[in-house]
Design a protein around this motif. Sequence first.
Motif, PDB file in Angstrom:
ATOM      1  N   PHE A 200       0.815  -1.145   0.035  1.00  0.00           N
ATOM      2  CA  PHE A 200       0.043  -0.052   0.076  1.00  0.00           C
ATOM      3  C   PHE A 200       0.948   1.281   0.017  1.00  0.00           C
ATOM      4  CE2 PHE A 200      -2.672  -3.323   1.890  1.00  0.00           C
ATOM      5  CZ  PHE A 200      -3.604  -3.110   1.067  1.00  0.00           C
ATOM      6  N   GLY A 201       2.083   1.113   0.238  1.00  0.00           N
ATOM      7  CA  GLY A 201       3.077   2.368   0.380  1.00  0.00           C
ATOM      8  C   GLY A 201       3.623   2.474  -1.127  1.00  0.00           C
TER       9      GLY A 201
ATOM     10  N   LEU B  76      -9.351   1.915  -0.927  1.00  0.00           N
ATOM     11  CA  LEU B  76      -9.860   1.132  -1.902  1.00  0.00           C
ATOM     12  C   LEU B  76      -9.837  -0.142  -1.890  1.00  0.00           C
ATOM     13  CD1 LEU B  76     -10.735   1.493  -5.138  1.00  0.00           C
ATOM     14  CD2 LEU B  76      -8.256   1.016  -5.656  1.00  0.00           C
ATOM     15  N   ALA B  77      -8.788  -0.841  -1.259  1.00  0.00           N
ATOM     16  CA  ALA B  77      -8.726  -2.057  -0.916  1.00  0.00           C
ATOM     17  C   ALA B  77     -10.012  -2.549   0.197  1.00  0.00           C
ATOM     18  CB  ALA B  77      -7.595  -2.626  -0.044  1.00  0.00           C
ATOM     19  N   PHE B  78     -10.468  -1.705   1.120  1.00  0.00           N
ATOM     20  CA  PHE B  78     -11.518  -2.005   1.844  1.00  0.00           C
ATOM     21  C   PHE B  78     -12.900  -2.151   1.175  1.00  0.00           C
ATOM     22  CE2 PHE B  78     -15.088   0.105   4.318  1.00  0.00           C
ATOM     23  CZ  PHE B  78     -15.062  -0.706   5.292  1.00  0.00           C
ATOM     24  N   VAL B  79     -12.941  -1.079   0.225  1.00  0.00           N
ATOM     25  CA  VAL B  79     -14.247  -1.157  -0.603  1.00  0.00           C
ATOM     26  C   VAL B  79     -14.623  -2.241  -1.571  1.00  0.00           C
ATOM     27  CG1 VAL B  79     -15.798   0.371  -2.262  1.00  0.00           C
ATOM     28  CG2 VAL B  79     -14.527   1.511  -0.271  1.00  0.00           C
ATOM     29  N   VAL B  80     -13.449  -2.544  -2.163  1.00  0.00           N
ATOM     30  CA  VAL B  80     -13.544  -3.753  -3.259  1.00  0.00           C
ATOM     31  C   VAL B  80     -13.793  -4.865  -2.262  1.00  0.00           C
ATOM     32  CG1 VAL B  80     -12.018  -5.350  -4.694  1.00  0.00           C
ATOM     33  CG2 VAL B  80     -11.896  -2.658  -4.991  1.00  0.00           C
ATOM     34  N   CYS B  81     -13.058  -5.128  -1.332  1.00  0.00           N
ATOM     35  CA  CYS B  81     -13.400  -6.461  -0.477  1.00  0.00           C
ATOM     36  C   CYS B  81     -14.720  -6.675  -0.040  1.00  0.00           C
ATOM     37  CB  CYS B  81     -12.293  -6.604   0.785  1.00  0.00           C
ATOM     38  SG  CYS B  81     -10.460  -6.837   0.213  1.00  0.00           S
TER      39      CYS B  81
ATOM     40  N   GLY C  76      -5.843   7.744   9.175  1.00  0.00           N
ATOM     41  CA  GLY C  76      -4.908   6.529   9.147  1.00  0.00           C
ATOM     42  C   GLY C  76      -5.306   5.563   8.261  1.00  0.00           C
ATOM     43  N   GLY C  77      -6.191   4.612   8.445  1.00  0.00           N
ATOM     44  CA  GLY C  77      -6.859   3.680   7.634  1.00  0.00           C
ATOM     45  C   GLY C  77      -6.062   2.458   7.435  1.00  0.00           C
ATOM     46  N   VAL C  78      -5.135   2.199   8.317  1.00  0.00           N
ATOM     47  CA  VAL C  78      -4.172   1.065   8.000  1.00  0.00           C
ATOM     48  C   VAL C  78      -4.968  -0.173   8.348  1.00  0.00           C
ATOM     49  CG1 VAL C  78      -3.092   0.948  10.426  1.00  0.00           C
ATOM     50  CG2 VAL C  78      -1.600   0.326   8.557  1.00  0.00           C
ATOM     51  N   ASP C  79      -5.918  -0.134   9.104  1.00  0.00           N
ATOM     52  CA  ASP C  79      -6.600  -1.420   9.433  1.00  0.00           C
ATOM     53  C   ASP C  79      -7.737  -1.718   8.640  1.00  0.00           C
ATOM     54  OD1 ASP C  79      -5.164  -2.113  11.937  1.00  0.00           O
ATOM     55  OD2 ASP C  79      -6.376  -0.500  12.953  1.00  0.00           O
ATOM     56  N   LEU C  80      -8.209  -0.829   7.665  1.00  0.00           N
ATOM     57  CA  LEU C  80      -9.141  -1.101   6.723  1.00  0.00           C
ATOM     58  C   LEU C  80      -8.939  -2.239   5.612  1.00  0.00           C
ATOM     59  CD1 LEU C  80     -10.155   2.629   5.698  1.00  0.00           C
ATOM     60  CD2 LEU C  80     -11.268   1.148   7.689  1.00  0.00           C
ATOM     61  N   PRO C  81      -7.785  -2.482   5.339  1.00  0.00           N
ATOM     62  CA  PRO C  81      -7.620  -3.662   4.368  1.00  0.00           C
ATOM     63  C   PRO C  81      -7.704  -4.865   5.104  1.00  0.00           C
ATOM     64  CG  PRO C  81      -6.066  -2.158   3.794  1.00  0.00           C
ATOM     65  CD  PRO C  81      -6.676  -1.616   5.175  1.00  0.00           C
ATOM     66  N   LEU C  82      -7.180  -4.801   6.311  1.00  0.00           N
ATOM     67  CA  LEU C  82      -7.520  -6.120   7.234  1.00  0.00           C
ATOM     68  C   LEU C  82      -9.024  -6.450   7.369  1.00  0.00           C
ATOM     69  CD1 LEU C  82      -5.902  -8.140   8.696  1.00  0.00           C
ATOM     70  CD2 LEU C  82      -5.861  -6.720  10.744  1.00  0.00           C
ATOM     71  N   ILE C  83      -9.789  -5.404   7.660  1.00  0.00           N
ATOM     72  CA  ILE C  83     -11.426  -5.589   7.718  1.00  0.00           C
ATOM     73  C   ILE C  83     -12.095  -6.408   6.525  1.00  0.00           C
ATOM     74  CG2 ILE C  83     -13.570  -4.601   8.120  1.00  0.00           C
ATOM     75  CD1 ILE C  83     -11.809  -2.445   9.678  1.00  0.00           C
TER      76      ILE C  83
ATOM     77  N   LEU D 241      -6.837 -15.447   2.721  1.00  0.00           N
ATOM     78  CA  LEU D 241      -6.418 -15.624   4.024  1.00  0.00           C
ATOM     79  C   LEU D 241      -4.789 -15.168   3.891  1.00  0.00           C
ATOM     80  CD1 LEU D 241      -8.429 -18.676   4.934  1.00  0.00           C
ATOM     81  CD2 LEU D 241      -8.566 -16.484   5.998  1.00  0.00           C
ATOM     82  N   ALA D 242      -4.182 -15.788   3.043  1.00  0.00           N
ATOM     83  CA  ALA D 242      -2.621 -15.337   2.840  1.00  0.00           C
ATOM     84  C   ALA D 242      -2.286 -13.885   3.011  1.00  0.00           C
ATOM     85  CB  ALA D 242      -1.971 -16.118   1.836  1.00  0.00           C
ATOM     86  N   MET D 243      -3.201 -13.365   2.278  1.00  0.00           N
ATOM     87  CA  MET D 243      -3.184 -11.680   2.289  1.00  0.00           C
ATOM     88  C   MET D 243      -3.289 -11.348   3.667  1.00  0.00           C
ATOM     89  SD  MET D 243      -2.332  -9.092   0.311  1.00  0.00           S
ATOM     90  CE  MET D 243      -2.674  -7.347   0.263  1.00  0.00           C
ATOM     91  N   ALA D 244      -4.247 -11.746   4.408  1.00  0.00           N
ATOM     92  CA  ALA D 244      -4.641 -11.143   5.602  1.00  0.00           C
ATOM     93  C   ALA D 244      -3.477 -11.404   6.651  1.00  0.00           C
ATOM     94  CB  ALA D 244      -5.810 -11.912   5.992  1.00  0.00           C
TER      95      ALA D 244
END
Length: 469
Positions: A191-192, A217-222, A258-265, A287-290
Amino acid sequence: MVSTRTPGFSRPRGRFTGRTRAPAPAAPAGSTTRPGRLIRGLGPRPFPRQRGENTFPPTPDRLNPARLAARRRVQFLGCLIAAGWAAAFPIVSDLPNQRLWGAIAAPAYALAGLLCLTLPRRIAPRAAAAAALIGAVLVPLALLALEGRHQSEVMVVERSAHLLLTTGSPYLPHPVVVTDYNPYLPAMSLFGMPRALVGSGGPVAQLVGDARIWFALAFVVCLLASWRLLRPTRDRAPLLPLAVLTASPLIALALVVGGVDLPLIGVCCLAMALAERDRTIGAGLVLAMACTLKWTAWPALPVAVLLLWRLYGRRPAARAGLTALGASLVVMVPAALARADALREQVVRFPLGLTAIQTPAGSPLPGKVLAGFGPTGHSVSLALMTIGGLGVAIWLLARPPVSAIAAADLLAAGLAIAFMLAPAGRFGYLALPAVLVIWPRLAARRWSARPPVPANCLLARPEPVLPRR
């Protein structure tokens, strides 16, 4: 004596009432269920070879929260609570970015509440959601991104991508101050990458390279993908529920500053949806991504694997688990070989408060309060967190989940206990278990964790034919 019984017809069990019992209807052609294979207490198990079809049709719940949420008074009350929550940040917060968000978001929520009361029912929810989304997310995010203002974790992620490209490892070898620590696993550096590639020269580069944009964007797509997998019908797009969730203070504040936890959600919700739909390879890769974003996502792996085992058997569960472990090793092994000491120090010991420099995460949660009493309190906090994790693990093994909702509930319970009892935690971390409880229910259009049993299936094994006398 001549028998009057028809050959092949079994005698009904129980007291004879003089009525002839009709034979059980046969399963229709193309049915995805197999008579006689039962999930304990829930009816037939979905047939594993038929993918892409929802086995369980939607059934109305006794309590319908959707109807409650459609009332004007409930919508207005929700906007009023959100406005009050946002208005408190300019007063009580000592962080400039949070104060800016509160000053802009509070009037936006108040305007959304006014629109809920005054506009026609047909357009009021959409107009209110748009006003809240613009005022609580888009405007403050654009202002902060153009000025280069964010919380320290955004800078850590963007720096880790630069380090990965230049040194081959996302971790600094000898951290000195708090911002030198990178408590995230190697996949978070993705993400960086936009910042490392486009730089920060000019307004467009400032916006495009900001890691918060890609977190969102990752949060919304998932969430969109999990909605499509769990939704019983394709009746409508989830734009309104997604806008309301994103514009809520639960997500909006984290996204803006911040938003760093959004992709994990997002990936946790998507992993549970893929597991319920028997997408074993996709579930394993997600799951590997998480598991390569943050160590807090590791409990998602056994939960999803047990969900697959409960619904479809050992082979799909093993296939998903091996895929997740293999892909995780491909990502983790190079980082571990490059700087194993830095990985252990920054990813494991630093979040647990075991390093000389303490993490700045400091909300007054029970674990943080206990850790404030010194080494004894810190040990008690870790012990309680371990006991809570073992309790959730026993619960998981005793009652494996049978739906994505049940799996998300189990994962949410474990993460909530860990966040509450960890020596260092923030209230913002609780957004992950909250969304895990809310979003799968909205997508599946039911609020019970137990899937409904199809009415056109045989709920018992066929009775044996009694021999002729």
